[in-house]
Enzyme design. Sequence first.
Site, PDB file in Angstrom:
ATOM      1  N   HIS A   1      -5.031  -4.247  12.556  1.00 25.66           N
ATOM      2  CA  HIS A   1      -6.026  -4.612  11.527  1.00 25.66           C
ATOM      3  C   HIS A   1      -7.436  -4.343  12.052  1.00 25.66           C
ATOM      4  O   HIS A   1      -8.296  -3.846  11.335  1.00 25.66           O
ATOM      5  CB  HIS A   1      -5.877  -6.079  11.136  1.00 25.66           C
ATOM      6  CG  HIS A   1      -4.561  -6.384  10.463  1.00 25.66           C
ATOM      7  ND1 HIS A   1      -4.050  -5.611   9.446  1.00 25.66           N
ATOM      8  CD2 HIS A   1      -3.646  -7.383  10.654  1.00 25.66           C
ATOM      9  CE1 HIS A   1      -2.889  -6.107   9.047  1.00 25.66           C
ATOM     10  NE2 HIS A   1      -2.620  -7.181   9.771  1.00 25.66           N
TER      11      HIS A   1
ATOM     12  N   ASP B   1      -2.863   1.026   4.253  1.00 25.70           N
ATOM     13  CA  ASP B   1      -1.564   0.523   4.732  1.00 25.70           C
ATOM     14  C   ASP B   1      -1.186   1.136   6.081  1.00 25.70           C
ATOM     15  O   ASP B   1      -1.577   2.260   6.387  1.00 25.70           O
ATOM     16  CB  ASP B   1      -0.501   0.869   3.681  1.00 25.70           C
ATOM     17  CG  ASP B   1       0.767   0.076   3.866  1.00 25.70           C
ATOM     18  OD1 ASP B   1       0.769  -0.889   4.653  1.00 25.70           O
ATOM     19  OD2 ASP B   1       1.777   0.425   3.227  1.00 25.70           O
TER      20      ASP B   1
ATOM     21  N   LEU C   1     -23.567   3.091  -3.599  1.00 29.81           N
ATOM     22  CA  LEU C   1     -22.104   2.983  -3.634  1.00 29.81           C
ATOM     23  C   LEU C   1     -21.753   1.534  -3.946  1.00 29.81           C
ATOM     24  O   LEU C   1     -22.278   0.616  -3.313  1.00 29.81           O
ATOM     25  CB  LEU C   1     -21.509   3.362  -2.269  1.00 29.81           C
ATOM     26  CG  LEU C   1     -20.004   3.115  -2.103  1.00 29.81           C
ATOM     27  CD1 LEU C   1     -19.181   4.149  -2.879  1.00 29.81           C
ATOM     28  CD2 LEU C   1     -19.582   3.154  -0.637  1.00 29.81           C
TER      29      LEU C   1
HETATM   30  C1  FPP Z   1      -1.697  -3.306   5.291  1.00 33.11           C
HETATM   31  O1  FPP Z   1      -1.112  -2.906   6.500  1.00 33.11           O
HETATM   32  C2  FPP Z   1      -3.035  -3.780   5.533  1.00 33.11           C
HETATM   33  C3  FPP Z   1      -3.503  -5.013   5.236  1.00 33.11           C
HETATM   34  C4  FPP Z   1      -2.660  -6.057   4.618  1.00 33.11           C
HETATM   35  C5  FPP Z   1      -4.876  -5.415   5.574  1.00 33.11           C
HETATM   36  C6  FPP Z   1      -5.893  -4.343   5.438  1.00 33.11           C
HETATM   37  C7  FPP Z   1      -7.038  -4.695   6.300  1.00 33.11           C
HETATM   38  C8  FPP Z   1      -7.819  -3.829   6.976  1.00 33.11           C
HETATM   39  C9  FPP Z   1      -7.687  -2.378   6.892  1.00 33.11           C
HETATM   40  C10 FPP Z   1      -8.869  -4.313   7.867  1.00 33.11           C
HETATM   41  C11 FPP Z   1     -10.162  -4.382   7.148  1.00 33.11           C
HETATM   42  C12 FPP Z   1     -10.127  -5.627   6.428  1.00 33.11           C
HETATM   43  C13 FPP Z   1     -11.150  -6.384   6.108  1.00 33.11           C
HETATM   44  C14 FPP Z   1     -10.783  -7.732   5.710  1.00 33.11           C
HETATM   45  C15 FPP Z   1     -12.552  -5.964   6.101  1.00 33.11           C
HETATM   46  P1  FPP Z   1       0.160  -3.679   7.033  1.00 33.11           P
HETATM   47  O2  FPP Z   1      -0.300  -4.757   7.905  1.00 33.11           O
HETATM   48  O3  FPP Z   1       0.999  -4.140   5.890  1.00 33.11           O
HETATM   49  O4  FPP Z   1       0.878  -2.537   7.832  1.00 33.11           O
HETATM   50  P2  FPP Z   1       2.437  -2.328   7.992  1.00 33.11           P
HETATM   51  O5  FPP Z   1       2.963  -1.998   6.624  1.00 33.11           O
HETATM   52  O6  FPP Z   1       2.526  -1.176   8.923  1.00 33.11           O
HETATM   53  O7  FPP Z   1       3.011  -3.584   8.535  1.00 33.11           O
END
Ligand code: FPP
Length: 268
Positions: A57, A40, A151
């Site tokens: 992301h 997150d 893994l």
């Molecule tokens: C939450 O942060 C994150 C996500 C919804 C996506 C997680 C994805 C990745 C870490 C990239 C790798 C992914 C793949 C598909 C390989 P947020 O966007 O909700 O952050 P915020 O709470 O700060 O808005």
Amino acid sequence: MITKLLNWLRMPRRKNRGVEALRKKIDPARLPVHVAIIMDGNGRWAARRGLPRSAGHRAGVESLRETVELCCELGIKYLTVYAFSTENWKRPAEEVNTLMNLLVEYLERELPRLQEQGVRLHPIGRLEDLPPHAREALAKAVAVTAANDRLILNLAINYGGRDEITRAARRIARDVCQGRVKIEEIDEQLVASYLDTAGQPDPDLLIRSSGEQRMSNFLLWQSAYTEFWLTPVFWPDFRRQHLLEAIVAYQQRQRRFGGLGNNQTEKN
Ligand code: FPP
């Protein structure tokens, strides 16, 4: 000026020394077998830099890559990462598309490395609702890595804990109706065997980055006795050091699973 330059040159070595010191604190005999991560804070990481959310992301992919690598090196057997929830469809279409495209890009680019590292990709979630290019990339990565066992990487994509339990309940009900399961046979073990993580141990350690303190519909059944480790660090800044810190903290916990623990008569 020269001192500044020298300090800068020394920085990575100092950082490595910190990582090595943390690694030495880890007891290899008591590693978590299964680590789960709510990745997150990508959006906030990007906002702080005046960048679009997609940049967060994208940067998060690098943290994922580093985490997978360290899990392999340490000998962790299962890693489950929350890449896209059943609720994330509520985000603007542009962000959803970015995440789906990143998934495909990650799988295409990382496949040789995953293969080399002995990682088996196991997507969990309602995969049939994903766009075709994402389904195809996942199917290919699953097929290519099927024989690996160093893994198991559970990639939770279009995943929701409640949705997973609901899908399991439907399949159990169907099997009862068709005479394959008797009602008296339904116990916790049987329910677990209908989940996306069937055959896997429950997570020992759940990490959530970005300072939030919620489950957000992640592994609701499986995390009944999971140890939590929360960090304010945003996911794109999550480095080896943080995973090592989480494992060190985990190894200092006493897990009682609702009992009294070893050689104890009083709860403390
Ligand atoms: C939450 O942060 C994150 C996500 C919804 C996506 C997680 C994805 C990745 C870490 C990239 C790798 C992914 C793949 C598909 C390989 P947020 O966007 O909700 O952050 P915020 O709470 O700060 O808005």
